[in-house]
Design a protein around this motif. Structure first.
Motif, PDB file in Angstrom:
ATOM      1  N   ALA A   8      -5.065  -0.002  16.782  1.00 42.14           N
ATOM      2  CA  ALA A   8      -6.076  -0.098  17.841  1.00 42.14           C
ATOM      3  C   ALA A   8      -6.050  -1.451  18.546  1.00 42.14           C
ATOM      4  O   ALA A   8      -6.220  -1.517  19.769  1.00 42.14           O
ATOM      5  CB  ALA A   8      -7.468   0.172  17.267  1.00 42.14           C
ATOM      6  N   ILE A   9      -5.825  -2.524  17.799  1.00 42.40           N
ATOM      7  CA  ILE A   9      -5.825  -3.851  18.423  1.00 42.40           C
ATOM      8  C   ILE A   9      -4.415  -4.300  18.811  1.00 42.40           C
ATOM      9  O   ILE A   9      -4.238  -5.381  19.337  1.00 42.40           O
ATOM     10  CB  ILE A   9      -6.488  -4.913  17.510  1.00 42.40           C
ATOM     11  N   LYS A  10      -3.432  -3.440  18.541  1.00 36.50           N
ATOM     12  CA  LYS A  10      -2.026  -3.722  18.867  1.00 36.50           C
ATOM     13  C   LYS A  10      -1.544  -5.040  18.250  1.00 36.50           C
ATOM     14  O   LYS A  10      -0.947  -5.879  18.925  1.00 36.50           O
ATOM     15  CB  LYS A  10      -1.817  -3.710  20.376  1.00 36.50           C
ATOM     16  N   ALA A  11      -1.812  -5.186  16.973  1.00 36.97           N
ATOM     17  CA  ALA A  11      -1.410  -6.398  16.246  1.00 36.97           C
ATOM     18  C   ALA A  11       0.100  -6.434  16.059  1.00 36.97           C
ATOM     19  O   ALA A  11       0.747  -5.407  15.867  1.00 36.97           O
ATOM     20  CB  ALA A  11      -2.094  -6.444  14.891  1.00 36.97           C
ATOM     21  N   ASP A  12       0.658  -7.642  16.124  1.00 34.08           N
ATOM     22  CA  ASP A  12       2.082  -7.846  15.881  1.00 34.08           C
ATOM     23  C   ASP A  12       2.343  -8.397  14.485  1.00 34.08           C
ATOM     24  O   ASP A  12       3.350  -8.087  13.867  1.00 34.08           O
ATOM     25  CB  ASP A  12       2.653  -8.825  16.915  1.00 34.08           C
ATOM     26  N   VAL A  13       1.440  -9.238  14.004  1.00 29.26           N
ATOM     27  CA  VAL A  13       1.573  -9.861  12.689  1.00 29.26           C
ATOM     28  C   VAL A  13       0.198  -9.824  12.034  1.00 29.26           C
ATOM     29  O   VAL A  13      -0.812 -10.085  12.684  1.00 29.26           O
ATOM     30  CB  VAL A  13       2.046 -11.333  12.807  1.00 29.26           C
ATOM     31  N   ILE A  58       2.649  -0.504   5.272  1.00 27.46           N
ATOM     32  CA  ILE A  58       1.682  -0.237   6.330  1.00 27.46           C
ATOM     33  C   ILE A  58       2.448   0.441   7.453  1.00 27.46           C
ATOM     34  O   ILE A  58       3.435  -0.118   7.950  1.00 27.46           O
ATOM     35  CB  ILE A  58       1.024  -1.541   6.823  1.00 27.46           C
ATOM     36  N   PRO A  59       2.047   1.654   7.844  1.00 32.55           N
ATOM     37  CA  PRO A  59       2.770   2.371   8.896  1.00 32.55           C
ATOM     38  C   PRO A  59       2.905   1.519  10.165  1.00 32.55           C
ATOM     39  O   PRO A  59       1.946   0.909  10.620  1.00 32.55           O
ATOM     40  CB  PRO A  59       1.895   3.606   9.165  1.00 32.55           C
ATOM     41  N   GLY A  60       4.133   1.470  10.709  1.00 32.71           N
ATOM     42  CA  GLY A  60       4.392   0.712  11.919  1.00 32.71           C
ATOM     43  C   GLY A  60       4.747  -0.744  11.672  1.00 32.71           C
ATOM     44  O   GLY A  60       4.997  -1.494  12.604  1.00 32.71           O
ATOM     45  N   PHE A  61       4.784  -1.147  10.382  1.00 32.15           N
ATOM     46  CA  PHE A  61       5.092  -2.537  10.032  1.00 32.15           C
ATOM     47  C   PHE A  61       6.255  -2.585   9.050  1.00 32.15           C
ATOM     48  O   PHE A  61       6.446  -1.674   8.252  1.00 32.15           O
ATOM     49  CB  PHE A  61       3.868  -3.225   9.422  1.00 32.15           C
ATOM     50  N   GLN A  62       7.013  -3.667   9.132  1.00 31.32           N
ATOM     51  CA  GLN A  62       8.103  -3.903   8.192  1.00 31.32           C
ATOM     52  C   GLN A  62       7.508  -4.285   6.831  1.00 31.32           C
ATOM     53  O   GLN A  62       6.342  -4.663   6.755  1.00 31.32           O
ATOM     54  CB  GLN A  62       8.974  -5.051   8.712  1.00 31.32           C
ATOM     55  N   PRO A  63       8.294  -4.198   5.763  1.00 33.55           N
ATOM     56  CA  PRO A  63       7.799  -4.683   4.464  1.00 33.55           C
ATOM     57  C   PRO A  63       7.350  -6.143   4.607  1.00 33.55           C
ATOM     58  O   PRO A  63       7.855  -6.860   5.469  1.00 33.55           O
ATOM     59  CB  PRO A  63       9.012  -4.569   3.546  1.00 33.55           C
ATOM     60  N   GLY A  94      -6.857 -12.888  -5.434  1.00 31.20           N
ATOM     61  CA  GLY A  94      -5.523 -13.411  -5.226  1.00 31.20           C
ATOM     62  C   GLY A  94      -4.630 -12.490  -4.440  1.00 31.20           C
ATOM     63  O   GLY A  94      -5.028 -11.442  -3.967  1.00 31.20           O
ATOM     64  N   ASP A  95      -3.403 -12.911  -4.266  1.00 35.53           N
ATOM     65  CA  ASP A  95      -2.334 -12.232  -3.556  1.00 35.53           C
ATOM     66  C   ASP A  95      -2.489 -12.342  -2.040  1.00 35.53           C
ATOM     67  O   ASP A  95      -3.550 -12.098  -1.488  1.00 35.53           O
ATOM     68  CB  ASP A  95      -2.193 -10.760  -3.927  1.00 35.53           C
ATOM     69  N   VAL A  96      -1.404 -12.736  -1.416  1.00 39.50           N
ATOM     70  CA  VAL A  96      -1.313 -12.865   0.033  1.00 39.50           C
ATOM     71  C   VAL A  96      -0.057 -12.129   0.470  1.00 39.50           C
ATOM     72  O   VAL A  96       0.969 -12.198  -0.191  1.00 39.50           O
ATOM     73  CB  VAL A  96      -1.216 -14.351   0.456  1.00 39.50           C
ATOM     74  N   ALA A  97      -0.140 -11.417   1.588  1.00 40.52           N
ATOM     75  CA  ALA A  97       1.023 -10.728   2.146  1.00 40.52           C
ATOM     76  C   ALA A  97       0.996 -10.874   3.665  1.00 40.52           C
ATOM     77  O   ALA A  97      -0.067 -10.791   4.273  1.00 40.52           O
ATOM     78  CB  ALA A  97       1.018  -9.256   1.761  1.00 40.52           C
ATOM     79  N   VAL A  98       2.169 -11.090   4.268  1.00 43.26           N
ATOM     80  CA  VAL A  98       2.283 -11.190   5.719  1.00 43.26           C
ATOM     81  C   VAL A  98       3.210 -10.068   6.192  1.00 43.26           C
ATOM     82  O   VAL A  98       4.364  -9.993   5.763  1.00 43.26           O
ATOM     83  CB  VAL A  98       2.838 -12.567   6.151  1.00 43.26           C
ATOM     84  N   TYR A  99       2.680  -9.204   7.041  1.00 47.68           N
ATOM     85  CA  TYR A  99       3.430  -8.071   7.587  1.00 47.68           C
ATOM     86  C   TYR A  99       3.716  -8.320   9.063  1.00 47.68           C
ATOM     87  O   TYR A  99       2.867  -8.848   9.790  1.00 47.68           O
ATOM     88  CB  TYR A  99       2.617  -6.780   7.472  1.00 47.68           C
ATOM     89  N   VAL A 100       4.912  -7.896   9.533  1.00 44.71           N
ATOM     90  CA  VAL A 100       5.327  -8.038  10.926  1.00 44.71           C
ATOM     91  C   VAL A 100       5.603  -6.638  11.475  1.00 44.71           C
ATOM     92  O   VAL A 100       6.228  -5.813  10.805  1.00 44.71           O
ATOM     93  CB  VAL A 100       6.599  -8.913  11.028  1.00 44.71           C
ATOM     94  N   ARG A 101       5.132  -6.400  12.701  1.00 44.85           N
ATOM     95  CA  ARG A 101       5.297  -5.090  13.334  1.00 44.85           C
ATOM     96  C   ARG A 101       6.767  -4.672  13.335  1.00 44.85           C
ATOM     97  O   ARG A 101       7.665  -5.492  13.528  1.00 44.85           O
ATOM     98  CB  ARG A 101       4.774  -5.136  14.773  1.00 44.85           C
ATOM     99  N   ALA A 102       7.020  -3.397  13.115  1.00 46.89           N
ATOM    100  CA  ALA A 102       8.383  -2.849  13.127  1.00 46.89           C
ATOM    101  C   ALA A 102       9.020  -3.106  14.482  1.00 46.89           C
ATOM    102  O   ALA A 102       8.371  -2.957  15.516  1.00 46.89           O
ATOM    103  CB  ALA A 102       8.349  -1.350  12.830  1.00 46.89           C
TER     104      ALA A 102
END
Length: 89
Positions: A24-29, A44-49, A69-77
């Protein structure tokens, strides 16, 4: 480019909700903190691992560790990026 940060307080059960919001917000990262990741990191659908995963099991209070804890950074496919090596983190 749209970069967002989200405090998940547990990601495993919120992946569908998160995927809809990111679309909805068209996030890239998206940087997710307090992900409380299971052993298998969720996709996450539409995102790379996730390009960064930091595992930590909450703060220590005496002999007991608190949940968190735990942090993860996802980047749009399809978005090209170059991960930094650990020496820069």
């Amino acid at each position: 480019m749209t970069v967002v940060s989200w405090n998940a307080e547990g990601l495993r059960t919120k992946v569908r909700e998160l995927g809809g919001w990111l679309s909805a917000i068209k996030a890239d990262v998206v940087a997710i903190q307090e992900a409380q990741l299971p052993k298998a990191v969720p996709s996450i659908p539409g995102f790379q691992p996730p390009v960064v995963v930091r595992r930590a099991r909450g703060r220590q209070t005496g002999a007991v560790s608190a949940k968190g804890g735990d942090v993860a950074v996802y980047v749009r496919a399809g978005l090209h990026f170059t991960p930094l090596s650990d020496r820069y983190l």
